[in-house]
Design a protein around this motif. Structure first.
Motif, mmCIF file in Angstrom:
data_model
loop_
_atom_site.group_PDB
_atom_site.id
_atom_site.type_symbol
_atom_site.label_atom_id
_atom_site.label_comp_id
_atom_site.label_asym_id
_atom_site.label_seq_id
_atom_site.Cartn_x
_atom_site.Cartn_y
_atom_site.Cartn_z
ATOM 1 N N GLY A 144 -8.472 2.758 0.311
ATOM 2 C CA GLY A 144 -8.816 1.489 -0.013
ATOM 3 C C GLY A 144 -8.136 0.602 -1.209
ATOM 4 N N GLY A 145 -7.756 1.463 -2.329
ATOM 5 C CA GLY A 145 -7.076 1.144 -3.368
ATOM 6 C C GLY A 145 -5.578 0.907 -3.112
ATOM 7 N N VAL A 146 -5.136 1.838 -2.351
ATOM 8 C CA VAL A 146 -3.661 1.620 -1.768
ATOM 9 C C VAL A 146 -3.470 0.461 -0.781
ATOM 10 C CG1 VAL A 146 -1.818 2.750 -0.501
ATOM 11 C CG2 VAL A 146 -3.175 3.903 -1.868
ATOM 12 N N ALA A 147 -4.488 0.177 -0.049
ATOM 13 C CA ALA A 147 -4.358 -0.890 0.760
ATOM 14 C C ALA A 147 -4.548 -2.228 0.109
ATOM 15 C CB ALA A 147 -5.629 -0.927 1.824
ATOM 16 N N ALA A 148 -5.449 -2.478 -0.961
ATOM 17 C CA ALA A 148 -5.485 -3.407 -1.666
ATOM 18 C C ALA A 148 -4.141 -3.928 -2.531
ATOM 19 C CB ALA A 148 -6.615 -3.445 -2.704
ATOM 20 N N MET A 149 -3.633 -2.808 -2.989
ATOM 21 C CA MET A 149 -2.184 -3.013 -3.406
ATOM 22 C C MET A 149 -1.143 -3.399 -2.703
ATOM 23 S SD MET A 149 0.128 0.327 -5.017
ATOM 24 C CE MET A 149 0.731 0.543 -3.413
ATOM 25 N N LEU A 150 -0.961 -2.872 -1.313
ATOM 26 C CA LEU A 150 -0.021 -3.344 -0.347
ATOM 27 C C LEU A 150 -0.317 -4.721 -0.009
ATOM 28 C CD1 LEU A 150 0.029 -0.087 1.900
ATOM 29 C CD2 LEU A 150 1.781 -0.800 -0.005
ATOM 30 N N GLY A 151 -1.670 -5.054 0.065
ATOM 31 C CA GLY A 151 -1.997 -6.370 0.413
ATOM 32 C C GLY A 151 -1.615 -7.542 -0.493
ATOM 33 N N ALA A 152 -1.496 -7.003 -1.770
ATOM 34 C CA ALA A 152 -1.156 -7.965 -2.788
ATOM 35 C C ALA A 152 0.336 -8.101 -3.053
ATOM 36 C CB ALA A 152 -1.712 -7.548 -4.445
ATOM 37 N N LEU A 153 0.729 -7.127 -2.479
ATOM 38 C CA LEU A 153 2.560 -7.375 -2.361
ATOM 39 C C LEU A 153 3.114 -8.524 -1.170
ATOM 40 C CD1 LEU A 153 3.417 -3.657 -2.917
ATOM 41 C CD2 LEU A 153 3.426 -5.265 -4.706
ATOM 42 N N VAL A 154 2.045 -8.677 -0.358
ATOM 43 C CA VAL A 154 2.683 -9.712 0.603
ATOM 44 C C VAL A 154 2.522 -11.215 0.455
ATOM 45 C CG1 VAL A 154 2.786 -7.820 2.361
ATOM 46 C CG2 VAL A 154 0.788 -9.324 2.187
ATOM 47 N N SER A 155 2.991 -12.024 0.890
ATOM 48 C CA SER A 155 2.743 -13.545 0.712
ATOM 49 C C SER A 155 2.089 -14.017 1.886
ATOM 50 C CB SER A 155 3.880 -14.249 0.455
ATOM 51 O OG SER A 155 4.586 -13.564 -0.852
ATOM 52 N N ARG A 156 2.089 -13.542 3.134
ATOM 53 C CA ARG A 156 1.823 -13.882 4.263
ATOM 54 C C ARG A 156 0.741 -12.889 5.003
ATOM 55 N NH1 ARG A 156 6.694 -16.166 7.554
ATOM 56 N NH2 ARG A 156 7.140 -13.883 7.113
ATOM 57 N N ALA A 157 -0.422 -13.398 5.614
ATOM 58 C CA ALA A 157 -1.268 -12.319 6.247
ATOM 59 C C ALA A 157 -0.502 -11.722 7.494
ATOM 60 C CB ALA A 157 -2.313 -13.113 7.029
ATOM 61 N N GLU A 158 0.915 -12.399 7.949
ATOM 62 C CA GLU A 158 1.436 -11.937 9.099
ATOM 63 C C GLU A 158 2.323 -10.554 8.674
ATOM 64 O OE1 GLU A 158 1.359 -15.056 8.213
ATOM 65 O OE2 GLU A 158 0.530 -16.112 9.750
ATOM 66 N N GLU A 159 2.477 -10.419 7.183
ATOM 67 C CA GLU A 159 3.197 -9.339 6.925
ATOM 68 C C GLU A 159 2.403 -8.149 6.521
ATOM 69 O OE1 GLU A 159 6.784 -11.908 4.498
ATOM 70 O OE2 GLU A 159 5.141 -11.264 3.540
ATOM 71 N N VAL A 160 1.040 -8.233 6.667
ATOM 72 C CA VAL A 160 0.158 -6.973 6.364
ATOM 73 C C VAL A 160 0.498 -5.844 7.110
ATOM 74 C CG1 VAL A 160 -2.108 -6.182 6.318
ATOM 75 C CG2 VAL A 160 -1.823 -8.678 5.689
ATOM 76 N N ASN A 161 0.577 -6.036 8.441
ATOM 77 C CA ASN A 161 0.814 -4.824 9.297
ATOM 78 C C ASN A 161 2.186 -4.051 8.851
ATOM 79 O OD1 ASN A 161 -1.451 -5.261 11.097
ATOM 80 N ND2 ASN A 161 -0.168 -6.549 12.272
ATOM 81 N N GLN A 162 3.228 -4.880 8.555
ATOM 82 C CA GLN A 162 4.378 -4.133 8.177
ATOM 83 C C GLN A 162 4.087 -3.337 6.771
ATOM 84 O OE1 GLN A 162 7.638 -6.896 7.345
ATOM 85 N NE2 GLN A 162 8.755 -5.430 6.251
ATOM 86 N N ALA A 163 3.480 -4.215 5.833
ATOM 87 C CA ALA A 163 3.124 -3.518 4.649
ATOM 88 C C ALA A 163 2.415 -2.155 4.529
ATOM 89 C CB ALA A 163 2.427 -4.504 3.618
ATOM 90 N N ILE A 164 1.207 -2.358 5.349
ATOM 91 C CA ILE A 164 0.435 -0.922 5.708
ATOM 92 C C ILE A 164 0.892 0.124 6.369
ATOM 93 C CG2 ILE A 164 -1.660 -2.319 4.775
ATOM 94 C CD1 ILE A 164 -2.671 -2.249 7.762
ATOM 95 N N GLN A 165 1.910 0.047 7.211
ATOM 96 C CA GLN A 165 2.628 0.803 7.912
ATOM 97 C C GLN A 165 2.759 2.240 7.466
ATOM 98 O OE1 GLN A 165 6.263 -0.166 9.681
ATOM 99 N NE2 GLN A 165 5.024 -1.154 11.745
ATOM 100 N N PRO A 166 3.229 2.682 6.155
ATOM 101 C CA PRO A 166 3.136 3.724 5.622
ATOM 102 C C PRO A 166 1.618 4.283 5.353
ATOM 103 C CG PRO A 166 4.411 2.206 4.433
ATOM 104 C CD PRO A 166 3.746 1.327 5.404
ATOM 105 N N LEU A 167 0.732 3.588 5.248
ATOM 106 C CA LEU A 167 -0.351 4.007 4.959
ATOM 107 C C LEU A 167 -1.058 4.520 6.446
ATOM 108 C CD1 LEU A 167 -2.410 4.525 2.579
ATOM 109 C CD2 LEU A 167 -3.487 2.328 3.306
ATOM 110 N N VAL A 168 -0.984 3.622 7.517
ATOM 111 C CA VAL A 168 -1.429 4.090 8.898
ATOM 112 C C VAL A 168 -0.806 5.453 9.346
ATOM 113 C CG1 VAL A 168 -1.360 3.409 11.108
ATOM 114 C CG2 VAL A 168 -1.726 1.474 9.293
ATOM 115 N N PHE A 169 0.613 5.371 8.915
ATOM 116 C CA PHE A 169 1.345 6.923 9.389
ATOM 117 C C PHE A 169 0.756 7.793 8.476
ATOM 118 C CE2 PHE A 169 5.535 4.204 10.447
ATOM 119 C CZ PHE A 169 4.861 3.981 11.602
ATOM 120 N N VAL A 170 0.078 7.927 7.399
ATOM 121 C CA VAL A 170 -0.053 8.908 6.527
ATOM 122 C C VAL A 170 -1.516 9.193 7.319
ATOM 123 C CG1 VAL A 170 -1.091 9.703 4.431
ATOM 124 C CG2 VAL A 170 1.020 8.428 4.457
#
Length: 417
Positions: free
Chosen positions: A294-320
């Protein structure tokens, strides 16, 4: 501290009041109740009353196997209804089966001590042939023992099973039976999948929540009155509480479905299959895994400017998370493997692999303590790092870049001290 609880209440309340949360919970709850009563539902719409009619098997025999065919024809306790085919014509019996008179054909040849059986079917269910083979074997044993003139006491001496006890070599050792192994296997499999779903789904919710507020510019108003770090942890806890409520509703739906079904297997599960200590470890690992991811996800969510970019941002976390799940499923068959033991020390793999090891093998207490300590320290360090990046990330807008975004967020975070 007041702002923290306000953020928690606002995040949890906002999530719970959404139509998506309400409808998804309701639909899944109805599906759970329906699946737990699937037999009743099928019977209700199927319109079939009474017992299912047995499939018929035409038994083609010769003079040496007539006794076996006669016993099969009179065997009423089995799954199938055997019919002795009078003409002993295999081709005619197969033709009659094709025309729908019978379901299967069984041909018997040889003497009673060495029967050869040919079974003709569509071959779509291997258990059918196995059941028929066992029925023929049982009839053959009956005839042979009668020919040998064995009485009931002699037969009991032959078929009486041996007394076989398995003991631990040392006082500290444990003996795992087939039943206990299968109970542990399915319990661990189920809870490992639950850990994966909790980590992945709730982590994705956190990232989406943060990104949505940034894209709508609501974030700029929030950070003017609430410290970004307080906000981040408030969102993590708030979404976690909403998730707990969601799971509690689904568990309640499962219990309602169980009551409606009228079954009694829950007592058996609670008494014989579920272990309190294993459930305790599952709860601890779910909470720690959620806080880490959750901490990593919040960090990744803060790095994007649009909700559409969330899937791209959290891909590494999903793969892990997916890698951890796949390793866990593989490890169910080899829980003592060296790579499972080593990877259980890796924080992002610990929630699933440590639980796998505890459920399927004997893990020394000191090793559990060491691994949990590493996980707790990792949660603290990762969340402190995520908080620093989050603090600067919520002020950033522009195209998402993982590497450059983290550098820029750290620089902005230092300025905001």
């Amino acid at each position: 501290m007041n702002n923290f609880w306000v953020t928690v209440a606002h995040t949890a309340g906002k999530r719970i009041r959404t139509k998506a949360f309400i409808w998804s919970t309701a639909v899944i709850a109805v599906l759970i109740i329906g699946l737990m009563n699937i037999t009743t539902v099928i019977d209700m719409f199927g319109g079939e009353d009474g017992e299912t009619e047995k499939s018929t098997i035409a038994v083609v025999y010769d003079t040496t196997t007539a006794d076996v065919a006669e016993l099969l024809s009179s065997y009423e306790e089995g799954e199938f209804s055997y019919v002795a085919y009078p003409d002993s014509d295999l081709a005619a019996a197969k033709q009659a089966t094709e025309e729908g008179e019978f379901t299967y054909v069984l041909g018997l040849t040889g003497d009673p001590s060495q029967i050869e059986a040919e079974f003709f079917s569509e071959g779509t269910d291997f258990t059918v042939g196995e059941t028929v083979r066992m029925d023929v074997q049982r009839m053959k044993e009956t005839i042979v023992t009668n020919e040998l003139g064995l009485n009931e006491e002699e037969l009991a001496m032959i078929y009486n099973p041996i007394v076989f006890n398995e003991r631990a070599l040392t006082n500290e050792g444990n003996i795992e039976t087939e039943e206990s192994h299968m109970q542990s296997y399915f319990m661990v499999y189920g809870l490992v999948f639950v850990i994966y779903m909790v980590i992945l789904l709730f982590g994705s919710m956190i990232a989406t929540e943060v990104a949505t507020e940034k894209s709508s510019r609501v974030m700029e108003l929030i950070i003017s009155s609430v410290n970004p770090i307080t906000q981040m942890f408030g969102k993590i806890i708030g979404i976690g509480l909403a998730g707990v409520l969601n799971m509690a509703m689904l568990v309640l739906a499962a219990y309602v479905g169980y009551l409606i079904s009228g079954e009694t297997y829950l007592e058996t599960i609670l008494q014989d299959m579920l272990e309190g200590s294993l459930l305790g470890y599952a709860l601890i690992l779910i909470v720690l895994g959620y806080l880490l991811y959750g901490g990593v996800a919040a960090m990744l969510g803060a790095l994007v400017s649009r909700a559409e970019e969330v899937n791209q941002a959290i891909q590494p976390l999903v793969f892990v998370a997916m890698i951890a799940l796949f390793i866990s499923i593989t490890g169910l068959n080899v829980p003592d493997a060296t790579f499972i033991k080593v990877l259980s020390y890796v924080p992002f793999f610990t929630p699933q692999l440590l639980f796998l090891r505890i459920g399927m093998t004997s893990v020394p207490t000191w090793e559990i303590i060491v691994i949990l300590t590493v996980l707790v320290l990792s949660v603290i360090v990762m969340n402190l790092l995520a908080a620093r990046i989050y603090k600067g990330g919520v002020l950033m807008y522009g195209k998402f870049s993982f590497k450059n975004g983290i550098k820029q967020a750290l620089r902005l975070g230092k300025r905001e001290r």
